[in-house]
Scaffold this active site. Structure first.
Site, PDB file in Angstrom:
ATOM      1  N   GLU A  40      37.968  52.231  41.988  1.00 30.03           N
ATOM      2  CA  GLU A  40      37.533  51.265  40.637  1.00 30.03           C
ATOM      3  C   GLU A  40      36.771  50.394  40.620  1.00 30.03           C
ATOM      4  O   GLU A  40      36.616  49.667  41.176  1.00 30.03           O
ATOM      5  CB  GLU A  40      39.130  50.607  40.251  1.00 30.03           C
ATOM      6  CG  GLU A  40      39.288  50.038  39.211  1.00 30.03           C
ATOM      7  CD  GLU A  40      41.350  49.718  38.756  1.00 30.03           C
ATOM      8  OE1 GLU A  40      41.150  49.331  37.734  1.00 30.03           O
ATOM      9  OE2 GLU A  40      40.882  49.327  40.196  1.00 30.03           O
ATOM     10  N   LYS A 111      41.771  55.057  31.553  1.00 27.76           N
ATOM     11  CA  LYS A 111      42.927  54.256  32.736  1.00 27.76           C
ATOM     12  C   LYS A 111      44.311  54.048  31.262  1.00 27.76           C
ATOM     13  O   LYS A 111      43.580  52.832  30.770  1.00 27.76           O
ATOM     14  CB  LYS A 111      43.137  52.395  32.908  1.00 27.76           C
ATOM     15  CG  LYS A 111      43.630  52.033  34.132  1.00 27.76           C
ATOM     16  CD  LYS A 111      43.589  51.399  35.286  1.00 27.76           C
ATOM     17  CE  LYS A 111      44.701  51.071  35.692  1.00 27.76           C
ATOM     18  NZ  LYS A 111      44.049  49.594  36.742  1.00 27.76           N
ATOM     19  N   CYS A 146      44.199  53.301  40.228  1.00 27.82           N
ATOM     20  CA  CYS A 146      45.605  52.172  40.085  1.00 27.82           C
ATOM     21  C   CYS A 146      47.000  51.890  40.000  1.00 27.82           C
ATOM     22  O   CYS A 146      47.320  52.218  40.283  1.00 27.82           O
ATOM     23  CB  CYS A 146      44.285  50.786  40.064  1.00 27.82           C
ATOM     24  SG  CYS A 146      44.693  49.565  41.033  1.00 27.82           S
TER      25      CYS A 146
END
Length: 259
Positions: A40, A111, A146
């Protein structure tokens, strides 16, 4: 299918352009792999909030250009980690790029779960709204980033969309490394899928990164795990393993909620 995870060290003494060039060379070195995975926000660092605005780029920006060339040179599918995307309306997103062996943009993922508890990424970035899967010749990849790892419903959604391998790109802090390992193994077990979890190494914005990228099989066994420095993990994934696991222990068929 051979997969290589490149755990990149992000340190403040290296410029973004220099890191792009260095990482592109690392991708080219994985030319015997089918899939290469990056972490990321490796261009700027996941906690370098003050750089998000200045380093934001469109989907076809400098990171895409450099990574597309590297994917073509290596002849690999490339999960190019995520970038700070500037959308047409000026909004920022934490966006994953997936490139084909021809260097074409095969998929993107914005995300969904932003970290920060009303600070940092949660304030600076807009939230994505759609799940993303990518069809490869031997696996269907489900894409997560994440903090998404803490939300199992996202991964169940990817399973329902056909995912057999979950790719988790992360900039996970060292102080919560135990959670990183535990949650990746849990997602593999409960979804009976491979998990390819690629994190950052080094320290940026004063935050030490956990490293310890890992590949977990559908039974929850760790096939490979990195240390805390920059490292490449290469693992062979058995395309029949997911189907065999789901047939031998068909827990997903007993779901009563969420479908």
């Amino acid at each position: 299918m051979r997969a290589s995870l490149i755990q990149i060290a992000v340190n403040e003494g290296e410029s973004v352009s220099s890191r792009r060039a260095r990482v592109a060379d690392l991708v080219r070195e994985q030319d015997e792999s089918d899939l290469v995975v990056l972490p990321e926000l490796w261009t700027v660092g996941a906690f370098a909030y003050e750089q998000f605005e200045t380093e934001a780029e469109p989907l076809d920006g400098p990171t895409y250009e450099v990574m597309a060339e590297a994917a073509r040179d290596a002849g690999v599918w490339l999960h190019a980690g995520s970038v700070v995307e500037r959308a047409g309306d000026g909004s920022l997103y934490n966006t994953t790029l997936v490139l084909s062996p021809a260097g074409e943009l095969a998929a993107t993922y914005r995300k969904i779960h932003r970290f920060g508890f009303d600070q940092g990424e949660a304030v600076l970035m807009s939230a994505g709204e759609s799940l993303t899967t990518v069809e490869l010749p031997e696996q269907t990849l489900g894409i997560a980033t994440c903090y998404d790892l803490r939300f199992p419903e996202l991964f169940r959604g990817l399973v329902d969309a056909g995912a057999t391998a979950m790719v988790v790109a992360a900039g996970w802090p060292a102080r919560r490394r135990a959670h990183w390992t535990l949650l990746n193994r849990a997602r593999a077990v409960e979804d009976q899928s491979y998990v390819l979890a690629c994190g950052l190494a080094g320290t940026h914005a004063g935050v030490e990164q956990a490293g310890h990228s890992l590949v977990v099989d559908p039974w929850g066994e760790v096939l490979a795990e990195a240390g805390t420095g920059e490292e490449v993990l290469t693992v062979e994934l058995d395309p029949a393993k997911v189907a065999d696991t789901r047939r031998q222990f068909p827990a997903l068929k007993d779901r009563r909620l969420g479908r």
